[in-house]
Scaffold this motif. Structure first.
Motif, PDB file in Angstrom:
ATOM      1  N   ASN A   7       0.823  -1.205   0.000  1.00 35.51           N
ATOM      2  CA  ASN A   7       0.000   0.000   0.000  1.00 35.51           C
ATOM      3  C   ASN A   7       0.861   1.261   0.000  1.00 35.51           C
ATOM      4  OD1 ASN A   7      -1.570  -2.232   1.651  1.00 35.51           O
ATOM      5  ND2 ASN A   7      -3.123  -0.903   0.732  1.00 35.51           N
ATOM      6  N   TYR A   8       2.034   1.168   0.588  1.00 33.75           N
ATOM      7  CA  TYR A   8       2.982   2.291   0.578  1.00 33.75           C
ATOM      8  C   TYR A   8       3.593   2.483  -0.804  1.00 33.75           C
ATOM      9  CZ  TYR A   8       7.844   4.021   1.080  1.00 33.75           C
ATOM     10  OH  TYR A   8       9.038   4.646   0.901  1.00 33.75           O
ATOM     11  N   ILE A   9       3.809   1.391  -1.515  1.00 33.73           N
ATOM     12  CA  ILE A   9       4.459   1.477  -2.824  1.00 33.73           C
ATOM     13  C   ILE A   9       3.472   1.904  -3.908  1.00 33.73           C
ATOM     14  CG2 ILE A   9       5.721   0.182  -4.587  1.00 33.73           C
ATOM     15  CD1 ILE A   9       6.583  -1.753  -2.325  1.00 33.73           C
ATOM     16  N   ASP A  10       2.345   1.228  -3.960  1.00 31.29           N
ATOM     17  CA  ASP A  10       1.395   1.415  -5.060  1.00 31.29           C
ATOM     18  C   ASP A  10       0.139   2.123  -4.554  1.00 31.29           C
ATOM     19  OD1 ASP A  10       3.002  -0.053  -6.912  1.00 31.29           O
ATOM     20  OD2 ASP A  10       2.331  -1.900  -5.949  1.00 31.29           O
ATOM     21  N   HIS A  11      -0.024   3.372  -4.943  1.00 31.48           N
ATOM     22  CA  HIS A  11      -1.245   4.112  -4.606  1.00 31.48           C
ATOM     23  C   HIS A  11      -1.415   5.236  -5.631  1.00 31.48           C
ATOM     24  CE1 HIS A  11       1.069   7.497  -2.895  1.00 31.48           C
ATOM     25  NE2 HIS A  11       1.837   6.564  -2.345  1.00 31.48           N
ATOM     26  N   PRO A  12      -2.599   5.796  -5.730  1.00 31.28           N
ATOM     27  CA  PRO A  12      -2.885   6.754  -6.815  1.00 31.28           C
ATOM     28  C   PRO A  12      -2.111   8.061  -6.730  1.00 31.28           C
ATOM     29  CG  PRO A  12      -4.922   5.861  -5.888  1.00 31.28           C
ATOM     30  CD  PRO A  12      -3.822   5.447  -4.979  1.00 31.28           C
ATOM     31  N   LEU A  13      -1.516   8.393  -5.589  1.00 32.71           N
ATOM     32  CA  LEU A  13      -0.881   9.699  -5.441  1.00 32.71           C
ATOM     33  C   LEU A  13       0.639   9.642  -5.594  1.00 32.71           C
ATOM     34  CD1 LEU A  13      -3.012  11.324  -2.593  1.00 32.71           C
ATOM     35  CD2 LEU A  13      -3.227  11.556  -5.063  1.00 32.71           C
ATOM     36  N   ARG A  14       1.155   8.576  -6.200  1.00 31.49           N
ATOM     37  CA  ARG A  14       2.578   8.563  -6.552  1.00 31.49           C
ATOM     38  C   ARG A  14       2.865   9.639  -7.588  1.00 31.49           C
ATOM     39  NH1 ARG A  14       6.118   4.191  -5.671  1.00 31.49           N
ATOM     40  NH2 ARG A  14       7.626   5.697  -6.481  1.00 31.49           N
ATOM     41  N   VAL A  15       4.001  10.314  -7.413  1.00 29.47           N
ATOM     42  CA  VAL A  15       4.462  11.302  -8.390  1.00 29.47           C
ATOM     43  C   VAL A  15       5.504  10.626  -9.263  1.00 29.47           C
ATOM     44  CG1 VAL A  15       5.487  13.576  -8.738  1.00 29.47           C
ATOM     45  CG2 VAL A  15       4.067  13.153  -6.723  1.00 29.47           C
ATOM     46  N   GLU A  16       5.322  10.699 -10.574  1.00 30.42           N
ATOM     47  CA  GLU A  16       6.203   9.941 -11.472  1.00 30.42           C
ATOM     48  C   GLU A  16       7.025  10.821 -12.408  1.00 30.42           C
ATOM     49  OE1 GLU A  16       4.038   6.858 -13.433  1.00 30.42           O
ATOM     50  OE2 GLU A  16       3.591   5.804 -11.568  1.00 30.42           O
ATOM     51  N   HIS A  17       6.797  12.140 -12.396  1.00 29.95           N
ATOM     52  CA  HIS A  17       7.555  13.064 -13.238  1.00 29.95           C
ATOM     53  C   HIS A  17       7.778  14.354 -12.463  1.00 29.95           C
ATOM     54  CE1 HIS A  17       6.610  10.465 -16.702  1.00 29.95           C
ATOM     55  NE2 HIS A  17       5.371  10.458 -16.244  1.00 29.95           N
ATOM     56  N   PRO A  18       8.858  15.084 -12.755  1.00 26.66           N
ATOM     57  CA  PRO A  18       9.026  16.400 -12.126  1.00 26.66           C
ATOM     58  C   PRO A  18       7.857  17.315 -12.500  1.00 26.66           C
ATOM     59  CG  PRO A  18      11.062  15.684 -13.192  1.00 26.66           C
ATOM     60  CD  PRO A  18       9.993  14.731 -13.637  1.00 26.66           C
ATOM     61  N   LEU A  19       7.417  18.089 -11.514  1.00 24.05           N
ATOM     62  CA  LEU A  19       6.274  18.974 -11.714  1.00 24.05           C
ATOM     63  C   LEU A  19       6.646  20.402 -11.337  1.00 24.05           C
ATOM     64  CD1 LEU A  19       3.478  16.768 -10.074  1.00 24.05           C
ATOM     65  CD2 LEU A  19       4.058  16.922 -12.516  1.00 24.05           C
ATOM     66  N   ARG A  20       6.082  21.361 -12.082  1.00 23.39           N
ATOM     67  CA  ARG A  20       6.264  22.784 -11.793  1.00 23.39           C
ATOM     68  C   ARG A  20       4.889  23.430 -11.659  1.00 23.39           C
ATOM     69  NH1 ARG A  20       9.527  25.569 -16.345  1.00 23.39           N
ATOM     70  NH2 ARG A  20       7.615  25.060 -17.486  1.00 23.39           N
ATOM     71  N   ARG A  21       4.748  24.283 -10.658  1.00 29.53           N
ATOM     72  CA  ARG A  21       3.460  24.953 -10.442  1.00 29.53           C
ATOM     73  C   ARG A  21       3.252  26.052 -11.484  1.00 29.53           C
ATOM     74  NH1 ARG A  21      -0.185  25.503  -6.533  1.00 29.53           N
ATOM     75  NH2 ARG A  21       1.014  24.180  -5.125  1.00 29.53           N
ATOM     76  N   ARG A  22       2.061  26.060 -12.035  1.00 34.81           N
ATOM     77  CA  ARG A  22       1.666  27.146 -12.937  1.00 34.81           C
ATOM     78  C   ARG A  22       1.131  28.321 -12.117  1.00 34.81           C
ATOM     79  NH1 ARG A  22      -1.131  22.708 -15.737  1.00 34.81           N
ATOM     80  NH2 ARG A  22      -0.040  22.144 -17.669  1.00 34.81           N
ATOM     81  N   ASP A  23       0.930  29.444 -12.777  1.00 39.28           N
ATOM     82  CA  ASP A  23       0.416  30.631 -12.107  1.00 39.28           C
ATOM     83  C   ASP A  23      -0.978  30.404 -11.527  1.00 39.28           C
ATOM     84  OD1 ASP A  23       2.721  31.987 -12.705  1.00 39.28           O
ATOM     85  OD2 ASP A  23       1.893  32.986 -14.492  1.00 39.28           O
ATOM     86  N   ASP A  24      -1.752  29.509 -12.144  1.00 38.03           N
ATOM     87  CA  ASP A  24      -3.116  29.268 -11.656  1.00 38.03           C
ATOM     88  C   ASP A  24      -3.164  28.229 -10.537  1.00 38.03           C
ATOM     89  OD1 ASP A  24      -2.654  26.882 -12.948  1.00 38.03           O
ATOM     90  OD2 ASP A  24      -4.274  27.098 -14.413  1.00 38.03           O
ATOM     91  N   GLY A  25      -1.996  27.741 -10.094  1.00 38.27           N
ATOM     92  CA  GLY A  25      -1.945  26.772  -9.000  1.00 38.27           C
ATOM     93  C   GLY A  25      -1.906  25.331  -9.440  1.00 38.27           C
ATOM     94  N   SER A  26      -2.160  25.059 -10.709  1.00 39.84           N
ATOM     95  CA  SER A  26      -2.063  23.693 -11.213  1.00 39.84           C
ATOM     96  C   SER A  26      -0.600  23.353 -11.496  1.00 39.84           C
ATOM     97  CB  SER A  26      -2.900  23.537 -12.480  1.00 39.84           C
ATOM     98  OG  SER A  26      -2.403  24.384 -13.507  1.00 39.84           O
ATOM     99  N   PHE A  27      -0.349  22.095 -11.835  1.00 42.36           N
ATOM    100  CA  PHE A  27       1.024  21.656 -12.088  1.00 42.36           C
ATOM    101  C   PHE A  27       1.182  21.207 -13.526  1.00 42.36           C
ATOM    102  CE2 PHE A  27       0.771  21.206  -7.491  1.00 42.36           C
ATOM    103  CZ  PHE A  27       2.008  21.668  -7.077  1.00 42.36           C
TER     104      PHE A  27
END
Length: 787
Positions: free
Chosen positions: A69-89
Motif C-alpha cells: 500500500n505504501y508502494i502502489d497508490h494513486p498519489l505517486r508522483v512519477e515526473h518532475p512537476l512545476r506549479r503554474r500561475d493558476d496553482g495547477s502543475f
C-alpha cells in the motif's frame, strides 16, 4: 526471467521484474523489521517475516505486511512537476527542473545570504541513504538550518548526554533489558507500538521472568500495563514531577550509591542540595498517586540488584521533557545503574560514536527563539520542526525564504498545521522531494519525484541490538517509475548546477576506470584528499567535494553510486572501531590494514541484504568509552537543569481553566502508521480507526455515547470526529491517534480526507524551551457533543 533496466543512479544492474524470497525491511516505523518478499511483473505479491534477519529474527507486526500500500497508490508522483500561475502543475524534464531550482536558489543566496535556505525532513523511518548527501548540500550552500522529525521527539537526550557525559551524538542511552532486575516503563505501550527489540516477544518474556520486576507508569490501562508487575496510573504530563519525587526520596533516605558517585561522577553535592528540600508527598500528589507508592517505587529502584528505564514518546512530547531526560540519567547515576549489567548503557548504530573537535563551540541558534541546533544521530545539528514556521515568518534579514522538504510532510506531520500553512505561504521558493503528492507537495513550486524505499538502494541507520553493530543495506526489489531519481542524485545535480562543487578532475576519473574496484577506491580517495585542497582554498566544502567526486566516479562501479556513503562508513568503522570490528571478523583479520577491514565490511554488507553484524562493542567499558570530559567523569550538576528543577517545583503542572481536559495527541493503535503510508486501505476491521477516546465518566458528564460526533477544541483550532467510550482512560484525559488527516484518492478519482489531522490542534509555542520538542501528549482542550 524478464527484467527492466533501471536508471544508473538507482542501480547499475537491471532490476528483475520477477523474484522470490527477496530480503528487504519494513520502512513504516523505526524498528525496520526484516521482511522477505516475492515479486511478479514488477509488483510485490507476498510479504512475510524474515527469519534470517539478525536483529528481528522473524518478528513482524500487522503493519509490515502492508508495504504494498505504501508502494502502489494513486498519489505517486512519477515526473518532475512545476506549479503554474493558476496553482495547477505541469510536467517538466529533469534538466529544466534542476536548472530552474538551482537558479532560484542561487539568486536568493546572492541577495540574502546562505541563511535563506532551510531543509525540512530527510531520512524517513527506514530510508536514510539520503542523509549524507542532504547535509552535504547544506554545508556546501553555507547553511545549517535543518529541521528533522527526530528533533520533535528525542534531541533532548543527546543534549543531556552531552552535558553530563560529553557523549557522542551518535550514541543512544538505553536500558539493558535482557539483564535488568527492575525496569520502569514510561511513555510507551510496547506491545502495540513495538518499541524496542522484538517488543511483543520481549515483554511477554519479562512477564514470565521471576528475576525481573516491571513497573509501568501510564495514565491509561494498556496491553503493557496488564502484564506488568505493577501499574501506577499517573496523571498525564506529570512525569517530571514523579521523577523529581523519586530522586528526592532516594537522596533524602540516603539510598544512593556513594561508591559509584565517588568514583565516577562530580556534582552530587549540588544535586543533593537541589533535591533535599523537595516535598516528596507533594510530587506524588501532582503525579496523581499516593506518597507511599512513590516512596516504594524509589526504594525498589535504588535497592534492586540492577534497575533501568524504558521510555518513549509519552515522556518526550510532554512538559519539562528535557528535565525528564535529565532526571532519568540522574536516577541511573545516583543509584549506580549506569554502565552495569541490567542498568542503563549506551548503544550505537552504523555511525561510529565519535566526538567532533568543535563540539563545544557556540551552536547555530534559531533566529526567533534562540533555541540551538542539537547534534543528534551524527555531528550535524538539527532543529525541531516546531521552530521552522517562525524561522520563515520572523522579521530578520536572514530568515528562511526557500525551503526544501524531503522525506517529510510538514502540513500533516509537524506541530501546528495552521502556523505551517501561514509560513509556507510566505516562502519565495518551496521544493518538495517525495514519492507522493503529499499535502505539502500540493503547495510546492516544484515537486521532484523519487523512488520509494523498495525501488532503490536504501538503508536504515537506527541502532539495533547491543553490543552488536548490525547493518542492513537493501537493494531495490521492484523497479521505480522511470522518470524518478533518488535523492543523492538530486542533491549532487543541484550542487553541480549551482557551482558548489567543482567538476571531476580527469586524473580522478582515470583512476576510477581501473579493473580492480578495491584498488581504485583506495587510490582514488588518497589522491582526492590531496586534490581537494584546491576547491577548499576557493571556499568550497571539502567533504562535500570529495563525496561528489566519488559519486561521479568510483560510485559508477558500485551497484548504485549512492553506496559511496556506505563504503565511507565502512572505512570509518574500520578506523574508529578497529577492535570492535575484529571481534566480529575474527583473529584472522588482525594483521589487515584499516582499508582492508573496511572493504571486507563493505563486501559483507552487500552480500547480506538480510542484514549482517559488522562489529561488536566491549560491554565491560561501556560507560568509560562514552565519557568525553577531560576528567573522565559524569558531570551531574548541569546549571540549566538545576534551574529547571526549581521551575518545575515552583510552577507545577501547567493548566488552562478554559480548556480543562488534557488531550494526548498521537495515541498508538494497531491501525496507526506514520504518514508515509498514504493508502487507508491497509487498515482492516470495521473502524472508525480515527476517533476520540474518552472515559465513561466524562462521556456521561458531556452526554456523549459511542459513535457520536464530538468537537475537540484547543486555542489553535477545532476538529470533529466520532467518540469511543474507553474505560481505560482517566477522567479528564482524552486521546486521538496519529497518522490521519491525509488526503487519499478514492475509487472515483476524488480526493477525500481520512480521519482528522491532530496537528491542527497543536500550538507551535507549546514546546520545550531547550529543544523545541512539542507537547503533543499534553494539550489542554475542550470536548463537546456536536448537536
Amino acid at each position: 526471467m524478464s527484467s527492466t533496466a533501471a536508471h544508473p543512479s538507482i542501480s547499475s544492474t537491471p532490476i528483475e521484474l520477477n523474484g522470490s524470497d527477496l530480503a528487504t525491511a519494513c520502512v513504516l516505523c523505526s524498528h525496520n523489521c526484516g521482511l522477505r518478499v516475492d515479486v511478479s511483473d514488477g509488483r510485490i505479491t507476498d510479504v512475510r517475516a524474515d527469519e534470517t534477519n539478525p536483529f528481528t529474527q522473524g518478528y513482524i507486526c500487522n503493519k509490515g505486511v502492508t508495504i504494498t500500500n505504501y508502494i502502489d497508490h494513486p498519489l505517486r508522483v512519477e515526473h518532475p512537476l512545476r506549479r503554474r500561475d493558476d496553482g495547477s502543475f505541469e510536467q517538466i524534464d529533469w534538466d529544466t527542473a534542476i536548472t530552474e531550482i538551482a537558479g532560484r536558489l542561487r539568486d536568493l543566496r546572492d541577495t540574502h545570504g546562505p541563511g535563506v535556505l532551510g531543509l525540512s525532513g530527510v531520512g524517513g523511518q527506514g530510508n536514510h541513504m539520503d542523509a549524507p548527501y542532504a547535509t552535504g548540500f547544506l554545508r556546501a550552500f553555507g547553511t545549517r538550518k535543518w529541521f528533522n522529525a527526530y528533533a520533535q521527539e528525542k534531541t533532548q537526550h543527546h543534549l543531556v548526554d552531552s552535558w553530563i557525559f560529553d557523549a557522542s551524538p551518535a550514541a543512544f542511552m538505553h536500558a539493558d533489558v535482557d539483564n535488568t532486575a527492575f525496569m520502569v516503563v514510561m511513555g510507551t505501550n510496547p506491545k502495540i507500538s513495538h518499541r524496542g527489540h522484538r517488543a511483543l516477544d520481549t515483554f511477554k518474556a519479562l512477564e514470565k521472568k521471576e528475576s525481573c520486576t516491571v513497573v509501568v507508569l501510564d495514565p491509561r490501562e494498556t496491553e503493557t500495563t496488564r502484564g506488568a508487575d505493577r501499574h501506577l496510573q499517573v496523571r498525564p504530563g506529570s512525569d517530571a514531577q514523579l521523577l523529581l519525587g523519586m530522586a528526592a526520596s532516594i537522596v533524602q533516605n540516603e539510598l544512593f550509591d556513594a561508591e559509584f558517585l565517588q568514583s565516577t561522577t562530580t556534582g552530587f553535592n549540588e544535586i543533593r542540595d537541589a533535591l533535599g528540600p523537595i516535598n516528596v508527598a507533594e510530587m506524588a500528589s501532582r503525579a496523581g498517586i499516593e506518597a507511599a507508592e512513590l516512596e516504594q517505587l524509589a526504594r525498589d529502584f535504588a535497592t534492586a540488584p540492577s534497575a533501568s528505564f524504558f521510555f518513549d514518546l509519552g515522556v518526550e512530547q510532554t512538559p519539562y521533557s528535557t528535565l525528564v531526560s535529565y532526571l532519568i540519567r540522574i536516577l541511573a547515576c545516583i543509584t549506580g545503574n549506569f554502565g552495569n549489567p541490567g542498568g542503563m548503557h549506551f548503544i550505537e548504530s552504523f555511525i561510529p560514536a565519535t566526538r567532533s573537535a568543535n563540539r563545544k563551540a557556540e551552536p547555530v541558534r534559531a533566529l526567533a527563539s534562540g533555541i540551538p541546533a542539537i547534534r543528534a544521530l551524527g555531528n550535524f545539528g538539527m532543529f525541531s520542526p516546531t521552530l521552522a514556521p517562525e524561522e520563515i515568518l520572523v522579521d530578520h534579514p536572514e530568515r528562511i525564504r526557500a525551503l526544501i522538504v524531503e522525506g517529510g510532510n510538514p502540513l500533516l506531520s509537524y506541530s501546528d498545521t495552521g502556523k505551517w500553512r501561514e509560513a509556507v505561504a510566505a516562502l519565495d521558493l518551496l521544493v518538495v522531494i517525495d514519492p507522493a503528492m503529499t499535502e505539502t507537495a500540493r503547495e510546492a513550486d516544484y515537486v521532484l519525484p523519487v523512488p520509494c524505499g523498495y525501488e532503490k538502494w536504501e538503508m536504515a541507520n537506527f541502532p539495533r541490538r547491543y553490543p552488536q553493530i548490525e547493518v542492513q543495506v537493501r537493494p531495490p526489489v521492484v523497479p521505480a517509475p522511470p522518470d524518478t531519481r533518488p535523492e543523492p542524485e538530486i542533491y549532487t545535480r543541484l550542487l553541480e548546477e549551482m557551482g558548489l562543487v567543482e567538476p571531476l578532475p580527469d586524473e580522478l576519473n582515470e583512476i576510477a576506470c581501473g579493473e580492480d574496484p578495491v584498488a581504485e577506491r583506495a587510490a582514488f580517495f588518497a589522491r582526492a584528499l590531496e586534490l581537494v585542497a584546491g576547491p577548499a582554498s576557493r571556499g568550497l566544502d571539502a567533504e562535500t567535494q570529495i563525496v561528489s567526486w566519488a559519486y561521479r566516479s568510483v560510485g559508477r562501479h558500485m551497484p548504485a553510486p549512492s553506496l559511496v556513503a556506505v563504503w565511507a562508513l565502512c572505512q570509518a568503522n574500520a578506523m574508529q572501531r578497529h577492535d570492535a570490528v575484529l571481534r566480529t571478523l575474527g583473529n584472522d583479520w588482525s594483521d589487515k590494514t584499516p582499508g582492508e577491514l573496511g572493504e571486507e565490511i563493505f563486501r559483507r554488507i552487500l552480500d547480506h541484504p538480510e542484514g549482517v553484524e559488522i562489529a561488536c562493542l566491549d560491554e565491560t567499558s561501556n560507560l568509560v568509552d562514552h565519557m568525553g570530559h577531560d576528567d573522565g567523569r559524569a558531570h551531574l550538576a548541569v546549571p540549566e537543569m538545576l534551574e529547571e528543577i526549581q521551575r518545575a517545583v515552583t510552577n507545577g503542572m501547567p493548566s488552562d481553566p478554559d480548556y480543562p481536559m488534557i488531550l494526548g495527541n498521537g495515541l498508538r493503535t494497531r491501525w496507526t502508521a506514520n504518514t508515509i503510508q498514504r493508502d487507508p486501505n491497509w487498515r482492516k476491521g470495521r473502524g472508525p480507526h480515527c476517533q476520540l477516546s474518552i472515559s465513561p465518566a466524562d462521556a456521561e458528564r458531556l452526554d456523549i455515547t459511542d459513535g457520536e460526533t464530538v468537537r475537540v477544541s484547543t486555542r489553535r483550532a477545532s476538529v470533529e470526529l466520532p467518540a469511543t467510550v474507553d474505560k481505560r482512560l482517566q477522567d479528564g484525559h482524552v486521546a486521538i491517534p496519529n497518522g490521519f488527516g491525509m488526503q487519499h484518492e478514492n475509487d472515483n478519482g476524488e480526493l477525500e480526507t481520512v480521519g482528522v489531522n491532530m496537528n491542527l490542534l497543536s500550538d507551535a509555542a507549546d514546546r520545550d524551551p531547550f529543544t523545541g520538542c512539542p507537547h503533543h501528549r499534553f494539550q489542554p482542550c475542550q470536548v463537546a457533543k456536536v448537536a
